[in-house]
Scaffold this motif. Structure first.
Motif, PDB file in Angstrom:
ATOM      1  N   VAL A 133       0.865  -1.173   0.000  1.00 22.27           N
ATOM      2  CA  VAL A 133       0.000   0.000   0.000  1.00 22.27           C
ATOM      3  C   VAL A 133       0.905   1.227   0.000  1.00 22.27           C
ATOM      4  O   VAL A 133       1.852   1.297   0.776  1.00 22.27           O
ATOM      5  N   ALA A 135      -1.989  -1.180  -3.771  1.00 25.94           N
ATOM      6  CA  ALA A 135      -3.131  -0.387  -3.332  1.00 25.94           C
ATOM      7  C   ALA A 135      -2.604   1.033  -3.138  1.00 25.94           C
ATOM      8  O   ALA A 135      -1.419   1.234  -2.849  1.00 25.94           O
ATOM      9  N   THR A 168      -9.249   0.677   2.341  1.00 19.72           N
ATOM     10  CA  THR A 168      -8.116   0.177   1.534  1.00 19.72           C
ATOM     11  C   THR A 168      -7.431  -0.985   2.257  1.00 19.72           C
ATOM     12  O   THR A 168      -7.132  -2.023   1.646  1.00 19.72           O
TER      13      THR A 168
END
Length: 184
Positions: free
Chosen positions: A109, A141, A179
């Motif tokens: 991420v 992400a 997320t």
């Protein structure tokens, strides 16, 4: 137990908070994970004042154990210190590459940053795109602006105007949680 490593600077560490272990973003995400019944340990690997080069130099310590999700939040201090954005991008790219080499199944991420209004935009062309370009290159992400809804909002920041207050981190956690949850 699975591990999530939040790797960043003071914005990850929870600089200035009375209880950063529970009030910082990693602490708030740990609570959300626990409340949802997931079995993950959240590790706060934030270091106040860190830069992308500093992060690269301390990375091995944080990835020597298994990592299931790696959340990267670095780069704004590079900007404040006048580092070329190409060096910042290279360092962040190397961090992501090293994590994937060490833990091929790790999910990544990236927490993006925007350029503060007080900074001369002409001197910084390219900085804003670093995070999106890295997210695309590494298929991670992506949260486009980590401080969205908090930056510049006086009551959500500490008196320095740069670091979120506990209430500010609550706003960030609500934005980031979907997320993270999608990766669990």
């Amino acid at each position: 137990m699975k591990r999530i490593v939040f790797f960043g600077d003071s914005l990850t560490a929870g600089y200035g908070l009375p209880k950063p272990d529970v009030q910082s973003l990693p602490g708030l995400i740990q609570k959300k994970i626990d409340d949802a019944g997931f079995k993950y340990q959240v590790v706060n690997a934030g270091m106040s004042g860190d830069t992308s080069s500093g992060g690269l130099s301390r990375l091995d310590y944080w990835i020597h154990q298994h990592v299931d999700i790696f959340v990267l939040e670095l780069g704004i201090n590079d900007l404040f210190r006048g580092a070329p954005y190409s060096a910042t991008k290279r360092n962040l790219d190397l961090i992501l590459t090293k994590v994937k080499e060490r833990h091929p199944n790790c999910k990544l991420v990236i927490m993006g940053m925007e350029i503060p209004a007080a900074i001369n935009l002409a001197a910084l062309s390219g900085f804003k795109n670093i995070y999106r370009e890295l997210a695309e290159a590494h298929a991670t992400a992506f949260v486009p602006f980590y401080l969205e809804g908090v930056a510049g909002v006086k009551h959500l920041n500490l008196p320095d105007g740069l670091h979120p207050s506990a209430k500010g981190y609550e706003v960030i956690a609500e934005k980031v949680w979907p997320t993270i949850r999608a990766l669990l």
